[in-house]
Design a protein around this motif. Structure first.
Motif, PDB file in Angstrom:
ATOM      1  N   ILE A  11       0.958  -0.993  -0.086  1.00  0.00           N
ATOM      2  CA  ILE A  11       0.128  -0.138   0.033  1.00  0.00           C
ATOM      3  C   ILE A  11       1.018   1.140  -0.128  1.00  0.00           C
ATOM      4  O   ILE A  11       1.399   1.451   0.979  1.00  0.00           O
ATOM      5  N   LEU A  12       0.926   1.883  -1.130  1.00  0.00           N
ATOM      6  CA  LEU A  12       1.812   3.106  -1.193  1.00  0.00           C
ATOM      7  C   LEU A  12       3.208   2.720  -0.742  1.00  0.00           C
ATOM      8  O   LEU A  12       3.643   3.267   0.053  1.00  0.00           O
ATOM      9  N   PRO A  13       3.842   2.065  -1.384  1.00  0.00           N
ATOM     10  CA  PRO A  13       5.206   1.347  -1.190  1.00  0.00           C
ATOM     11  C   PRO A  13       6.301   2.665  -0.764  1.00  0.00           C
ATOM     12  O   PRO A  13       6.260   3.424  -1.559  1.00  0.00           O
ATOM     13  N   GLY A  14       7.049   2.670   0.306  1.00  0.00           N
ATOM     14  CA  GLY A  14       7.904   3.707   0.610  1.00  0.00           C
ATOM     15  C   GLY A  14       7.338   5.027   1.018  1.00  0.00           C
ATOM     16  O   GLY A  14       8.067   5.912   1.444  1.00  0.00           O
ATOM     17  N   GLU A  15       5.949   5.042   1.383  1.00  0.00           N
ATOM     18  CA  GLU A  15       5.241   6.274   1.841  1.00  0.00           C
ATOM     19  C   GLU A  15       4.402   5.966   2.946  1.00  0.00           C
ATOM     20  O   GLU A  15       4.223   4.527   3.273  1.00  0.00           O
ATOM     21  N   SER A  16       4.470   7.026   3.763  1.00  0.00           N
ATOM     22  CA  SER A  16       3.877   6.653   5.139  1.00  0.00           C
ATOM     23  C   SER A  16       2.181   6.689   4.975  1.00  0.00           C
ATOM     24  O   SER A  16       1.756   7.466   4.179  1.00  0.00           O
ATOM     25  N   LEU A  17       1.581   5.776   6.074  1.00  0.00           N
ATOM     26  CA  LEU A  17       0.254   6.286   6.300  1.00  0.00           C
ATOM     27  C   LEU A  17       0.016   6.508   7.381  1.00  0.00           C
ATOM     28  O   LEU A  17       0.714   6.388   8.471  1.00  0.00           O
ATOM     29  N   ASP A  18      -1.241   7.105   7.773  1.00  0.00           N
ATOM     30  CA  ASP A  18      -1.712   7.414   8.898  1.00  0.00           C
ATOM     31  C   ASP A  18      -2.187   6.150   9.780  1.00  0.00           C
ATOM     32  O   ASP A  18      -1.920   6.235  11.086  1.00  0.00           O
ATOM     33  N   VAL A  19      -2.600   5.362   9.088  1.00  0.00           N
ATOM     34  CA  VAL A  19      -3.398   4.096   9.971  1.00  0.00           C
ATOM     35  C   VAL A  19      -3.750   3.072   8.975  1.00  0.00           C
ATOM     36  O   VAL A  19      -4.098   3.342   7.768  1.00  0.00           O
ATOM     37  N   VAL A  20      -3.393   1.880   9.282  1.00  0.00           N
ATOM     38  CA  VAL A  20      -3.607   0.537   8.420  1.00  0.00           C
ATOM     39  C   VAL A  20      -4.688  -0.267   9.211  1.00  0.00           C
ATOM     40  O   VAL A  20      -4.528  -0.564  10.538  1.00  0.00           O
ATOM     41  N   MET A  21      -5.859  -0.635   8.482  1.00  0.00           N
ATOM     42  CA  MET A  21      -6.864  -1.374   9.039  1.00  0.00           C
ATOM     43  C   MET A  21      -6.658  -2.969   8.571  1.00  0.00           C
ATOM     44  O   MET A  21      -6.884  -2.828   7.331  1.00  0.00           O
ATOM     45  N   TYR A  22      -6.689  -4.006   9.134  1.00  0.00           N
ATOM     46  CA  TYR A  22      -6.871  -5.366   8.666  1.00  0.00           C
ATOM     47  C   TYR A  22      -8.335  -5.640   8.717  1.00  0.00           C
ATOM     48  O   TYR A  22      -8.985  -5.669   9.903  1.00  0.00           O
ATOM     49  N   SER A  23      -9.045  -6.159   7.759  1.00  0.00           N
ATOM     50  CA  SER A  23     -10.236  -6.233   7.628  1.00  0.00           C
ATOM     51  C   SER A  23     -10.799  -7.851   7.790  1.00  0.00           C
ATOM     52  O   SER A  23     -11.168  -8.074   6.867  1.00  0.00           O
ATOM     53  N   CYS A  24     -10.685  -8.305   8.772  1.00  0.00           N
ATOM     54  CA  CYS A  24     -11.402  -9.551   9.246  1.00  0.00           C
ATOM     55  C   CYS A  24     -11.498  -9.637  10.763  1.00  0.00           C
ATOM     56  O   CYS A  24     -10.559  -9.633  11.365  1.00  0.00           O
ATOM     57  N   THR A  25     -12.748  -9.844  11.128  1.00  0.00           N
ATOM     58  CA  THR A  25     -12.955  -9.707  12.602  1.00  0.00           C
ATOM     59  C   THR A  25     -12.666 -11.243  12.835  1.00  0.00           C
ATOM     60  O   THR A  25     -11.799 -11.152  14.097  1.00  0.00           O
ATOM     61  N   SER A  26     -13.102 -12.111  12.591  1.00  0.00           N
ATOM     62  CA  SER A  26     -12.703 -13.597  12.983  1.00  0.00           C
ATOM     63  C   SER A  26     -11.382 -13.840  13.138  1.00  0.00           C
ATOM     64  O   SER A  26     -10.924 -14.502  14.068  1.00  0.00           O
ATOM     65  N   ALA A  27     -10.746 -13.511  11.972  1.00  0.00           N
ATOM     66  CA  ALA A  27      -9.149 -13.827  11.983  1.00  0.00           C
ATOM     67  C   ALA A  27      -8.344 -12.777  13.008  1.00  0.00           C
ATOM     68  O   ALA A  27      -7.211 -13.512  13.698  1.00  0.00           O
ATOM     69  N   SER A  28      -8.869 -11.590  13.367  1.00  0.00           N
ATOM     70  CA  SER A  28      -8.300 -10.786  14.332  1.00  0.00           C
ATOM     71  C   SER A  28      -8.359 -11.615  15.587  1.00  0.00           C
ATOM     72  O   SER A  28      -7.456 -11.547  16.588  1.00  0.00           O
ATOM     73  N   VAL A  29      -9.573 -12.504  15.813  1.00  0.00           N
ATOM     74  CA  VAL A  29      -9.294 -13.174  17.209  1.00  0.00           C
ATOM     75  C   VAL A  29      -8.606 -14.301  17.101  1.00  0.00           C
ATOM     76  O   VAL A  29      -7.932 -14.644  17.968  1.00  0.00           O
ATOM     77  N   VAL A  30      -8.604 -15.013  15.911  1.00  0.00           N
ATOM     78  CA  VAL A  30      -7.793 -16.217  15.865  1.00  0.00           C
ATOM     79  C   VAL A  30      -6.157 -15.882  15.659  1.00  0.00           C
ATOM     80  O   VAL A  30      -5.540 -16.491  16.436  1.00  0.00           O
ATOM     81  N   ILE A  31      -5.705 -14.786  14.906  1.00  0.00           N
ATOM     82  CA  ILE A  31      -4.416 -14.694  14.675  1.00  0.00           C
ATOM     83  C   ILE A  31      -4.074 -13.926  15.974  1.00  0.00           C
ATOM     84  O   ILE A  31      -3.021 -13.945  16.675  1.00  0.00           O
ATOM     85  N   GLY A  32      -4.881 -12.915  16.684  1.00  0.00           N
ATOM     86  CA  GLY A  32      -4.452 -12.212  17.825  1.00  0.00           C
ATOM     87  C   GLY A  32      -4.434 -10.728  17.495  1.00  0.00           C
ATOM     88  O   GLY A  32      -3.359 -10.317  16.424  1.00  0.00           O
ATOM     89  N   ASP A  33      -4.917  -9.698  18.002  1.00  0.00           N
ATOM     90  CA  ASP A  33      -4.503  -8.217  17.622  1.00  0.00           C
ATOM     91  C   ASP A  33      -3.275  -7.751  17.809  1.00  0.00           C
ATOM     92  O   ASP A  33      -2.726  -7.338  16.855  1.00  0.00           O
ATOM     93  N   ASP A  34      -2.384  -8.383  18.851  1.00  0.00           N
ATOM     94  CA  ASP A  34      -1.253  -8.115  19.003  1.00  0.00           C
ATOM     95  C   ASP A  34      -0.051  -8.446  17.741  1.00  0.00           C
ATOM     96  O   ASP A  34       0.553  -7.912  17.169  1.00  0.00           O
ATOM     97  N   ALA A  35      -0.485  -9.854  17.342  1.00  0.00           N
ATOM     98  CA  ALA A  35       0.447 -10.214  16.478  1.00  0.00           C
ATOM     99  C   ALA A  35      -0.012  -9.575  15.156  1.00  0.00           C
ATOM    100  O   ALA A  35       0.916  -9.436  14.253  1.00  0.00           O
ATOM    101  N   ILE A  36      -1.099  -9.161  14.820  1.00  0.00           N
ATOM    102  CA  ILE A  36      -1.650  -8.383  13.537  1.00  0.00           C
ATOM    103  C   ILE A  36      -0.720  -7.136  13.774  1.00  0.00           C
ATOM    104  O   ILE A  36      -0.335  -6.548  12.673  1.00  0.00           O
ATOM    105  N   VAL A  37      -0.867  -6.378  14.625  1.00  0.00           N
ATOM    106  CA  VAL A  37       0.153  -5.011  15.007  1.00  0.00           C
ATOM    107  C   VAL A  37       1.593  -5.042  14.588  1.00  0.00           C
ATOM    108  O   VAL A  37       1.842  -4.645  13.946  1.00  0.00           O
TER     109      VAL A  37
END
Length: 259
Positions: A80-106
Motif C-alpha cells: 500500500i503506497l510502497p515507501g510512503e507513510s500512512l496514518d493508519v492501516v486497518m486489517y479487515s477480518c474480525t474473526s481472523a483478528s480473534v484467531v491470529i490475535g490483535d497484537d500479532a496483527i499489529v
C-alpha cells in the motif's frame, strides 16, 4: 509517423507533500465484497484517502483458514503506497483478528509500516462499545458455532458480559456479503436481549454498517458493526471527529477516545 511541434515547459511544478492530507490503508481479504465499498462511503473524502490491498484467503471460514492469512499481512501492508507513510492501516477480518490475535496483527503490519497506527475490527469494536458505555452486550455473527465460540471468549476476555449471542452458521464470506441489509435488521431484532446495553454485529463481509440507523430505531439501543467500528477508529486516527448521525449513534459521540 506524424510530427508535432511539442514544447517542454521550463518551469517545474510545485509538489504538495501529499495529494490527500490523511491516508488510510486497508488490508482486506481477496474475497471481500463489502469493506472497500463501506470505507468509500464512510471514510473517504477530500481530506482522507483510502488505499486498498487484498491478500489471499480461502473459504470456508474456519480457524485454520483464518490463521493461514497471518504470513501475508506484512507483504499486504507493504504494497500500500510502497515507501510512503500512512496514518493508519486497518486489517479487515474480525474473526481472523480473534484467531491470529490483535497484537500479532499489529506486529506484522508494523514490520512493513513501522510508524503507522493499526486498527483491527476487534480492537475497534471494543473501543466503540466502551465509548458508548456498553458493558452487557448482545452479539450477532454469521459464523459457525466453532468460530463464534472464539468470538464470545474474546469479548468476555475484554471485560464484557454477553446477554445473548446468535450466529447464522455460515462458512463462506462471499455468501455472507449476499445477505440483504433488510434481513440483517430482522436478525438484529431477534439477537438483541432486552437487558443488553448495545448490539455488536461481527464480520466485515456483512452489509450491516449501512443499516445501523434503522437497526438502532428498531431495537432502541446502539448498534456497532465491524465496518462501522473500524471506520470510526480510522477517522479518529486521522483526527476527524465530525458528527455523522446518518451513520449511527457511534459517529455522534464527541469523545476523543483511545482507539
Amino acid at each position: 509517423m506524424r510530427t508535432f511541434n511539442l514544447e517542454l515547459v521550463s518551469r517545474r511544478p510545485t509538489l504538495a507533500d501529499r495529494p490527500i492530507a490523511k491516508r488510510v490503508g486497508l488490508v482486506i481479504l481477496a474475497t471481500d465484497h463489502t469493506t472497500e465499498v463501506d470505507f468509500q462511503r464512510m471514510v473517504a473524502s477530500d481530506g482522507v484517502g483510502v488505499y486498498v490491498n487484498r491478500i489471499p484467503y480461502a473459504n470456508p471460514t474456519t480457524p485454520e483458514n483464518l490463521l493461514a492469512m497471518q504470513p501475508s499481512l506484512t507483504a499486504g501492508a507493504a504494497l500500500i503506497l510502497p515507501g510512503e507513510s500512512l496514518d493508519v492501516v486497518m486489517y479487515s477480518c474480525t474473526s481472523a483478528s480473534v484467531v491470529i490475535g490483535d497484537d500479532a496483527i499489529v506486529t506484522a503490519i508494523k514490520q512493513a509500516k513501522p510508524q503507522v497506527e493499526v486498527v483491527t475490527p476487534t480492537t475497534a469494536a471494543v473501543a466503540a462499545l466502551r465509548t458508548l458505555g456498553a458493558k452487557r452486550i448482545s452479539i450477532l455473527t454469521p459464523y459457525t458455532l466453532e468460530t463464534s465460540q472464539l468470538m464470545a471468549e474474546y469479548f468476555v476476555g475484554t471485560g464484557f458480559d454477553i446477554a445473548r449471542f446468535c450466529c447464522l452458521g455460515m462458512v463462506d464470506d462471499r455468501e455472507m456479503a449476499r445477505i440483504t441489509p433488510e434481513e440483517i435488521i430482522e436478525y438484529a431484532k431477534d439477537a438483541t436481549a432486552a437487558d443488553s446495553d448495545a448490539l455488536f454485529i461481527s464480520c466485515t463481509a456483512l452489509r450491516s454498517a449501512g443499516a445501523v440507523p434503522r437497526m438502532e430505531a428498531a431495537i432502541g439501543k446502539p448498534v456497532v458493526t465491524s465496518n462501522l467500528a473500524t471506520a470510526w477508529a480510522c477517522l479518529r486516527h486521522c483526527n476527524d471527529y465530525q458528527s455523522r448521525p446518518e451513520l449511527g449513534q457511534l459517529m455522534t459521540v464527541d469523545v476523543r477516545a483511545e482507539t
